[in-house]
Design an enzyme around this catalytic site. Structure first.
Site, PDB file in Angstrom:
ATOM      1  N   HIS A 188       3.239  58.810  58.703  1.00 41.13           N
ATOM      2  CA  HIS A 188       1.840  58.605  58.314  1.00 41.13           C
ATOM      3  C   HIS A 188       1.574  59.158  56.930  1.00 41.13           C
ATOM      4  O   HIS A 188       0.712  58.677  56.224  1.00 41.13           O
ATOM      5  CB  HIS A 188       0.907  59.210  59.359  1.00 41.13           C
ATOM      6  CG  HIS A 188       0.800  58.335  60.552  1.00 41.13           C
ATOM      7  ND1 HIS A 188       1.598  58.480  61.646  1.00 41.13           N
ATOM      8  CD2 HIS A 188       0.028  57.245  60.781  1.00 41.13           C
ATOM      9  CE1 HIS A 188       1.315  57.540  62.520  1.00 41.13           C
ATOM     10  NE2 HIS A 188       0.370  56.774  62.019  1.00 41.13           N
ATOM     11  N   GLU A 430       5.062  32.145  67.807  1.00 44.82           N
ATOM     12  CA  GLU A 430       5.880  33.346  67.597  1.00 44.82           C
ATOM     13  C   GLU A 430       7.189  33.277  68.365  1.00 44.82           C
ATOM     14  O   GLU A 430       7.984  34.211  68.319  1.00 44.82           O
ATOM     15  CB  GLU A 430       5.141  34.591  68.103  1.00 44.82           C
ATOM     16  CG  GLU A 430       3.850  34.862  67.421  1.00 44.82           C
ATOM     17  CD  GLU A 430       3.195  36.121  67.944  1.00 44.82           C
ATOM     18  OE1 GLU A 430       3.396  37.167  67.343  1.00 44.82           O
ATOM     19  OE2 GLU A 430       2.485  36.056  68.965  1.00 44.82           O
ATOM     20  N   ASN A 453       7.133  37.443  62.162  1.00 40.16           N
ATOM     21  CA  ASN A 453       7.801  38.699  62.544  1.00 40.16           C
ATOM     22  C   ASN A 453       8.455  38.537  63.918  1.00 40.16           C
ATOM     23  O   ASN A 453       9.632  38.843  64.113  1.00 40.16           O
ATOM     24  CB  ASN A 453       6.794  39.856  62.615  1.00 40.16           C
ATOM     25  CG  ASN A 453       6.004  40.007  61.333  1.00 40.16           C
ATOM     26  OD1 ASN A 453       6.452  39.587  60.280  1.00 40.16           O
ATOM     27  ND2 ASN A 453       4.830  40.586  61.420  1.00 40.16           N
ATOM     28  N   CYS A 501       1.048  33.957  59.455  1.00 39.81           N
ATOM     29  CA  CYS A 501       0.425  35.277  59.341  1.00 39.81           C
ATOM     30  C   CYS A 501       1.446  36.405  59.483  1.00 39.81           C
ATOM     31  O   CYS A 501       1.091  37.573  59.421  1.00 39.81           O
ATOM     32  CB  CYS A 501      -0.704  35.452  60.356  1.00 39.81           C
ATOM     33  SG  CYS A 501      -0.157  35.353  62.056  1.00 39.81           S
TER      34      CYS A 501
HETATM   35  C1  PEP Z   1       4.094  38.250  63.950  1.00 38.03           C
HETATM   36  O1  PEP Z   1       4.733  38.402  64.989  1.00 38.03           O
HETATM   37  O2  PEP Z   1       4.549  37.701  62.918  1.00 38.03           O
HETATM   38  C2  PEP Z   1       2.711  38.753  63.863  1.00 38.03           C
HETATM   39  C3  PEP Z   1       1.942  38.490  62.825  1.00 38.03           C
HETATM   40  O3  PEP Z   1       2.271  39.545  64.889  1.00 38.03           O
HETATM   41  P1  PEP Z   1       2.655  41.111  65.016  1.00 38.03           P
HETATM   42  O4  PEP Z   1       3.410  41.511  63.773  1.00 38.03           O
HETATM   43  O5  PEP Z   1       1.378  41.841  65.183  1.00 38.03           O
HETATM   44  O6  PEP Z   1       3.507  41.107  66.231  1.00 38.03           O
HETATM   45 MG    MG Z   2       3.736  39.075  66.789  1.00 42.92          MG
END
Ligand code: PEP
Ligand code: MG
Length: 539
Positions: A188, A430, A453, A501
């Site tokens: 942090h 995802e 991600n 995203c």
């Molecule tokens: C992703 O999986 O790319 C995403 C944006 O969600 P998170 O990173 O919150 O799992």
């Molecule tokens: Mg995700």
């Protein structure tokens, strides 16, 4: 000149005198005591004072370090109630008949070491939190305190490590940069330094000697290099770098308020990812055209009970009001896997990333899901909201989630509660499964947002939490790019838009590829927006 290599955790160039922090040393002597009960009482009273201090910190630090970051102090407060933390302290007082200061220091150091020895980088970084809490209690018990940065002039502050409490309370005007012998990239302290725009580098080890105290130094927070007594050529080079960065920032400012348009004239949307209401300010400061991902699960983390409907409604309402007519896409609860909240009582799983998480929890426990949906729909009258379901794998899951949203709308309508009927409902892509069946999903969703991600994690079978295999993680892997292209094509065929995203959205090496694929929206950290807009303009 002496050159020291650390790990840069917060970029920026700083030049000034090195000052090692002066902590009033707290003599934690092993003082024998006669009255065990009295000593336990002293410990409990110190815990109460610490809890009050941490409540104040949580409430007052949100402006400086962000609401989400300030929640760390709530976690510190929870540690004060945690049996794993408190029981060994009481045990030492009882069995060794010693003072509370010594017991806290001893048990706290042991627990901090246990965390420091863990393989997982995230858990390792929690060691400093245990130390921070123990130090706070010892200071309360002994009436001592610390004096950080007591210099009159601004300095580069150096220490073994900085606790999150210390970093959050730094006087920004007196702190040019932070350098430490220890520390973790995910700590942090590093996050706070970035939020406050303080250049910082960690992990210099014993090379960062006290002998350098008072010497002139220069830090490059990007490369993590600290120059003690820098040569004129180094000073000139780094000053030129700082000037370049300043000019680049100035040039980027020209993109502020402009539409996002490719060279061929295609319009795109540049949205921001946020995790709290206060992050909406950062989104606006970064010139986001909307919020593409409001990670609503942060409303559920760092607490010991479910946030009720009204508390959630207030958060969504505030975020929507702050963003005005800009769209705010609220991702419904994505708890589980790396984001755990004890009060959910989720089962202990071998593979939590592939277990009970996100939409699976919402479909299994519709009461929790409907409370959230009701709060979102009620808030929808205050702005331009959209709903987005995470971790969808199949059409059936999407239909079931939509059915619950419909039930919520019907219930609100029956009770005469105002809400917007036409809040768009999109989904995150995802999982490889959702990308492959995106043609079917596109008929039932109002938009897609690709979470690269998790899509990367599930496509390449690479645990995103496991740093030791990160060398196998080719984020530009053809499989991922094909899944993104396929999702985008299927969205367009069905007449809906498709965004990204996940972190890949901000990867400038792929911006041209995404533009060519026809990606309609990128949702990124607010600080990336102006740069991305200038890169898109050249594509
Ligand atoms: C992703 O999986 O790319 C995403 C944006 O969600 P998170 O990173 O919150 O799992
Ligand atoms: Mg995700």
């Amino acid at each position: 000149m002496i050159t020291l290599q650390g790990k840069g955790v917060s970029s920026g160039i700083a030049k000034g005198r090195l000052s090692f922090i002066k902590r009033k040393s707290l003599p934690v002597e092993k003082r024998p005591i006669d009255d065990v009960e009295l000593e336990i009482k002293r410990f409990n009273m110190a815990r109460q004072v610490a809890a009050d201090q941490l409540d104040t910190l949580t409430a007052t630090m949100a402006d400086k370090i962000g609401e989400e970051n300030a929640l760390l102090f709530e976690i510190h407060r929870m540690m004060l109630e945690d049996a794993d933390y408190c029981d060994p302290i009481v045990e030492i007082i009882k069995t060794e008949k010693v003072c509370a200061e010594y017991a806290v220091n001893t048990a706290g150091s042991r627990l901090a070491k246990e965390f420091a020895d863990m393989d997982d980088e995230y858990m390792k970084a929690r060691s400093i939190d245990v130390y921070d809490v123990s130090k706070r209690i010892v200071e309360i018990l002994s009436g001592g305190g610390q004096a950080l940065g007591s210099d009159d002039d601004p300095v580069i502050l150096a220490a073994d490590d900085f606790t999150p409490s210390e970093t959050a309370q730094l006087d920004r005007s007196k702190t040019l940069a932070l350098v430490s012998r220890q520390g973790a990239v995910n700590s942090h302290t590093a996050i706070f330094a970035r939020t406050m725009g303080i250049p910082a580098a960690i992990g210099f080890g014993a090379f960062l000697s006290n002998d350098f105290s008072g010497k002139e130094a220069m830090l490059d927070g990007e490369t993590g290099v600290l120059y003690v007594d820098p040569e004129p050529a180094v000073i000139t080079g780094l000053e030129a770098k700082a000037e370049r960065t300043r000019r680049e920032r100035e040039a980027l400012e020209k993109m502020r308020g402009k539409p996002t348009r490719t060279k061929s004239g295609k319009m795109m949307k540049l949205y921001a990812n946020i995790g709290s209401v206060s992050d909406a300010d950062a989104a606006l400061a970064g010139d986001a055209e909307g919020v593409g991902l409001f990670r609503s699960e942060f409303l559920y983390l760092g607490r010991d009970t479910y946030p009720d409907e009204n508390a959630q409604y207030e958060s969504y309402r505030k975020a929507l009001e702050k963003m005005g007519n800009r769209q705010v896409i609220i991702r419904t609860l994505d708890i589980g896997a790396d984001k755990q909240a004890d009060y959910f009582n989720l089962p202990k799983e071998e593979n939590p990333a592939m277990g009970m998480r996100a939409i699976r929890i919402c479909l299994t426990r519709p009461d929790i899901f409907k409370t959230q949906l009701r709060a979102i729909y009620r808030a929808s009258v205050h702005g331009n909201a959209a709903i987005m379901f995470p971790m969808i794998c199949s059409l059936d899951e999407l239909l079931r989630a939509k059915e619950l949203a419909k039930a919520v709308r019907e219930d609100l309508a029956a009770k005469g509660v105002p809400f917007k009927l036409d809040v768009p409902i999109g989904i995150m892509i995802e999982t490889p499964a959702s990308a492959v069946v995106s043609d079917m999903l596109a008929r039932e969703a109002d938009f897609f947002s690709i979470g690269t991600n998790d899509l990367t994690q599930y496509t390449l079978a690479i645990d995103r939490q496991n740093n030791s295999i990160s060398s196998f993680c080719d984020t530009h892997h053809e499989a991922i790019l094909r899944l993104i292209a396929m999702t985008c094509d299927n969205a367009h065929r069905a007449g809906i838009w498709c965004g990204i995203c996940g972190s890949l959205g901000a990867d400038l090496a792929l911006t041209k590829t995404f533009v060519e694929m026809g990606v309609d929206e990128l949702s990124v950290e607010p600080s990336c927006i102006l740069k991305l807009r200038s890169v898109i303009a050249a594509c």
